[in-house]
Design an enzyme around this catalytic site. Structure first.
Site, short mmCIF file in Angstrom:
data_model
loop_
_atom_site.label_atom_id
_atom_site.label_comp_id
_atom_site.label_asym_id
_atom_site.label_seq_id
_atom_site.Cartn_x
_atom_site.Cartn_y
_atom_site.Cartn_z
N CYS A 1 15.27 -42.31 11.43
CA CYS A 1 16.23 -43.31 11.87
C CYS A 1 17.35 -42.63 12.67
O CYS A 1 17.80 -41.55 12.31
CB CYS A 1 16.87 -44.10 10.72
N ARG B 1 13.59 -37.94 16.25
CA ARG B 1 13.64 -38.09 14.80
C ARG B 1 12.48 -38.94 14.28
O ARG B 1 12.21 -38.95 13.09
CB ARG B 1 14.96 -38.73 14.38
N TRP C 1 12.74 -45.94 11.36
CA TRP C 1 11.46 -45.43 10.85
C TRP C 1 11.22 -46.19 9.56
O TRP C 1 11.93 -46.00 8.57
CB TRP C 1 11.55 -43.92 10.61
N ASN D 1 20.87 -45.56 8.05
CA ASN D 1 19.88 -44.50 7.84
C ASN D 1 19.98 -44.09 6.38
O ASN D 1 21.07 -43.81 5.90
CB ASN D 1 20.20 -43.32 8.77
N GLY D 2 18.84 -44.06 5.69
CA GLY D 2 18.85 -43.69 4.27
C GLY D 2 18.03 -44.69 3.47
O GLY D 2 17.34 -45.53 4.04
N GLU E 1 -0.86 -23.15 8.74
CA GLU E 1 0.06 -23.65 9.76
C GLU E 1 -0.70 -24.13 11.00
O GLU E 1 -0.36 -25.16 11.60
CB GLU E 1 1.10 -22.57 10.10
N LYS F 1 -0.51 -27.94 12.53
CA LYS F 1 -0.14 -28.22 13.93
C LYS F 1 -1.20 -29.11 14.58
O LYS F 1 -0.89 -30.09 15.22
CB LYS F 1 -0.01 -26.93 14.77
N GLU G 1 -1.21 -32.74 13.15
CA GLU G 1 -0.06 -33.61 13.39
C GLU G 1 0.08 -34.05 14.84
O GLU G 1 0.54 -35.14 15.10
CB GLU G 1 1.25 -33.05 12.82
N HIS H 1 -17.74 -22.16 -1.44
CA HIS H 1 -17.54 -22.89 -2.70
C HIS H 1 -17.35 -24.39 -2.47
O HIS H 1 -16.76 -25.07 -3.31
CB HIS H 1 -16.35 -22.30 -3.46
N LYS I 1 11.17 -36.08 12.73
CA LYS I 1 11.58 -34.68 12.79
C LYS I 1 12.28 -34.26 11.51
O LYS I 1 12.10 -33.15 11.02
CB LYS I 1 12.52 -34.49 13.99
O1 M6R Z 1 13.30 -29.70 8.42
P1 M6R Z 1 12.30 -29.09 7.49
O2 M6R Z 1 11.89 -27.71 7.90
O3 M6R Z 1 12.76 -29.12 6.05
O4 M6R Z 1 11.03 -30.02 7.59
C1 M6R Z 1 9.91 -29.81 6.78
C2 M6R Z 1 8.72 -30.55 7.30
O5 M6R Z 1 8.98 -31.92 7.36
C3 M6R Z 1 8.33 -30.06 8.71
O6 M6R Z 1 8.09 -28.70 8.73
C4 M6R Z 1 7.07 -30.80 9.19
O7 M6R Z 1 5.97 -30.39 8.43
C5 M6R Z 1 6.88 -30.54 10.68
N1 M6R Z 1 6.58 -31.76 11.35
C6 M6R Z 1 5.81 -29.57 10.97
O8 M6R Z 1 5.58 -29.39 12.32
#
Ligand code: M6R
Length: 593
Positions: free
Chosen positions: A2, A27, A73, A99-100, A470, A474, A477, A493, A588
């Site tokens: 948001c 965001r 959001w 927001n919240g 990781e 990537k 997402e 396994h 974000k």
């Molecule tokens: O702001 P943060 O590092 O705490 O966020 C954690 C996750 O939400 C963040 O790393 C998320 O997995 C990303 N979209 C990854 O690219």
């Protein structure tokens, strides 16, 4: 999650609010809306979808005195026009953006229903508007009193910008979600972060939890828990540089390619080459040395970065563990007598991690917040705080912040062991990343081959397994390909049953001890039809490998595989024509549990 934008005074509000919402769209959001006051009358526009869709609905509104805007959001109710913000009260006396999450909104709704209120939306925010209206009417239309009484009623988190119909001020309240005031020339502004205001505000006030008050074109009146508070003004918060694409087509690409610069900025901030000394707070190092266990807590990419922190602490000879914050928050068990907690977060606002920190602080345990956002909630509440100086990260997919988090932990290792070697190692890593950048088109070619894949697998052993996790995150997402990471030995396994003809499998090879077994794992999937791609370090490479990275220090070699994975995800998403910087359903900064 948001975005909030608002302002009062002399300003081109259409431009500021719509432009500001665009700047906050990193965001994550799925609907948008705004309200403005002109000649004392509130005008409201909302839509599911994008800020562009909202812009097409909103006429010019020169001469407006107050405006608020929001990107939502969805948490309570679908992303529809009726659920979009601004929400308004039953008597249309209160309009607000929020927001919240209001945790007791059901109980409040029941109370309001008993008072004759009914509801149009499924949101928790509409309830705030009605509670405000109720207190406004029972306090002789005193808006500040109404806000104070509403704050007492609310449980949960909120940053709100509020318009009371007929009132000449713009009101706000904040608890648990970020809200910033910007001081302009002939106007005052507010927003979830400074991006919408960077061209307009001369200074800022970072609101604290419990703050509420009002803006007039001339200034700010601030209260906390019923008492007047003197605002603390600070200078410009970020450089336009970070919010400028600088000729890049996407922020993700720009941010990947900033990684070498980010590493050298990190070194400059934490190491003095003249004295050969690290610049960490000595009491932080003392607390870490005295701890009997270092416990890392984080989410998503930051969690995968923390796996390296764990490894570094083990090099240092310290017992260490790493937990997913949202799991640990419900099972906060530590058998250690003197644990030290390290909380990693790009945003510093991740709700699951804030919940962990509350438990840690309530127990009086020391904790270090490693964040990218100065003065973020985690850093303010931590015993110690270290910035990673990655600069604003706009793309939802974390890239440069991941590298900077690991770089910072490597420097901490150097400081704890009194060795300047990590500094040189990170410099070399920066050069090796430049080399990957120079050959990114090779990765693009591989990306073209896997755009049609339904599933993809990343396989590694040891630190390559952390890198594989990781890489898989990537890819899933931003390219929406189902991607998983497996430790090489685990393939037989179970996961090998998933291999079909042409399934892409990426084998990551950075460690001498595991190079051969990993190659064997890749052979096994290849003989079952997988399309295999090996990404190896030069000294462990063979002529047939898909991509070879330069050799750096063994404990850093696997990061180069992550840079490969970042580019791969970027190019697959590019080939599929997807919204790279703002993937669907993601935000974000994940400020709700
Ligand atoms: O702001 P943060 O590092 O705490 O966020 C954690 C996750 O939400 C963040 O790393 C998320 O997995 C990303 N979209 C990854 O690219």
């Amino acid at each position: 999650m948001c975005g909030i934008v608002g302002g009062i005074g002399k300003c081109d509000f259409r431009d500021y609010v719509l432009g500001g919402l665009k700047k906050l769209d990193y965001r994550g959001y799925d609907s948008a809306g705004l309200a403005y006051v002109k000649e004392g009358k509130v005008n409201l526009y909302k839509t599911p979808g994008t800020v562009e869709a909202l812009a097409s609905k909103v006429p010019a509104f020169e001469g407006a005195e107050i405006a608020i805007g929001h990107t939502r959001w969805a948490t309570h109710g679908d992303p529809s026009e009726v659920n979009a913000h601004p929400q308004f009260s039953q008597g249309r006396l209160v309009y607000l953006v929020h927001n919240g999450v209001i945790e007791n909104f059901r109980a409040l709704k029941t109370r309001l229903k008993a008072r004759g209120y009914s509801f149009l939306s499924q949101t928790d925010t509409e309830v705030i508007a009605d509670v405000l209206e109720f207190h406004y009417l029972t306090n002789g239309k005193d808006a500040l009193k109404a806000i104070r009484e509403t704050e007492i009623d609310l449980e949960g988190s909120y940053a709100c910008a509020i318009i009371f119909e007929g009132d000449e001020h713009l009101y706000f309240m904040k608890k648990g979600s970020p809200l910033l005031i910007g001081v302009g020339d002939k106007a005052m502004y507010l927003a979830s972060d400074c991006l919408p205001m960077i061209k307009l505000a001369k200074s800022y006030v970072d609101l604290s939890d419990g703050d509420y008050g009002c803006l007039s074109p001339e200034g700010l009146t601030l209260y906390n828990e019923g008492r007047a508070v003197e605002p603390v003004y600070s200078e410009r918060k970020i450089d336009d540089y970070d919010y400028d694409l600088r000729g890049y087509p996407h922020f993700m690409l720009k941010e990947i390619e900033e990684e070498p610069m980010v590493l050298s900025r990190l070194i400059d901030n934490y190491f003095d080459p003249e004295s050969g000394e690290y610049l960490f707070d000595p009491s932080l190092l003392k607390a870490m040395k005295e701890a009997d266990e270092i416990i890392f807590l984080a989410c998503g990419t930051s969690h995968y970065a923390s796996l390296y922190g764990l490894e570094f602490m083990e090099f240092y000879g310290k017992k260490a563990s790493s937990y997913i914050a949202s799991e640990w928050a419900y099972h906060p068990i530590s058998l250690s007598k003197k644990p030290f907690y390290v909380l990693l977060s790009q945003s510093g606002e991740t709700a699951d991690l804030i919940a962990c920190q509350k438990i840690i602080n309530d127990e009086g345990r020391p904790n270090l917040a490693i964040v990218n956002v100065k003065d973020s909630t985690l850093s303010r509440r931590a015993t110690y705080s270290c910035l990673i100086y990655a600069g604003l990260e706009v793309a939802v997919a974390a890239t440069k912040s991941y590298i900077a988090q690991i770089g910072l932990m490597a420097l901490l290792l150097g400081a704890l062991t009194n060795s300047s070697s990590p500094v040189r190692h990170l410099e070399k890593l920066g050069e090796a990343i430049e080399d990957v950048i120079a050959r990114k088109e090779d990765i693009h070619e591989t990306a073209k081959k896997i755009t049609g894949a339904r599933d993809a697998f990343f396989v590694g052993r040891g630190s390559d397994y952390s890198a594989a996790l990781e890489c898989a995150l990537k890819l899933k997402e931003i390219s929406y390909i189902h991607a998983e990471a497996y430790a090489g030995g685990e393939i037989k396994h179970g996961p090998i049953a998933l291999i079909e003809k042409g399934t892409p499998v990426f084998g990551l090879i950075s460690e001498v001890d595991t190079a051969l077994p990993l190659r064997n794992n890749i052979e096994e999937v290849k003989s079952r039809g997988a399309a295999t791609y090996i990404v190896s370090s030069l000294s462990l490479s063979s002529g047939k490998d898909a991509f070879v990275t330069k050799d750096v220090k063994p404990y850093l070699n696997s990061f180069l595989k992550v840079v490969y994975g970042q580019y791969l995800a970027y190019y697959v998403s590019l080939e599929k024509g997807l919204p790279i910087d703002k993937p669907r359903n993601l935000a974000k900064s994940v400020t709700v549990e």
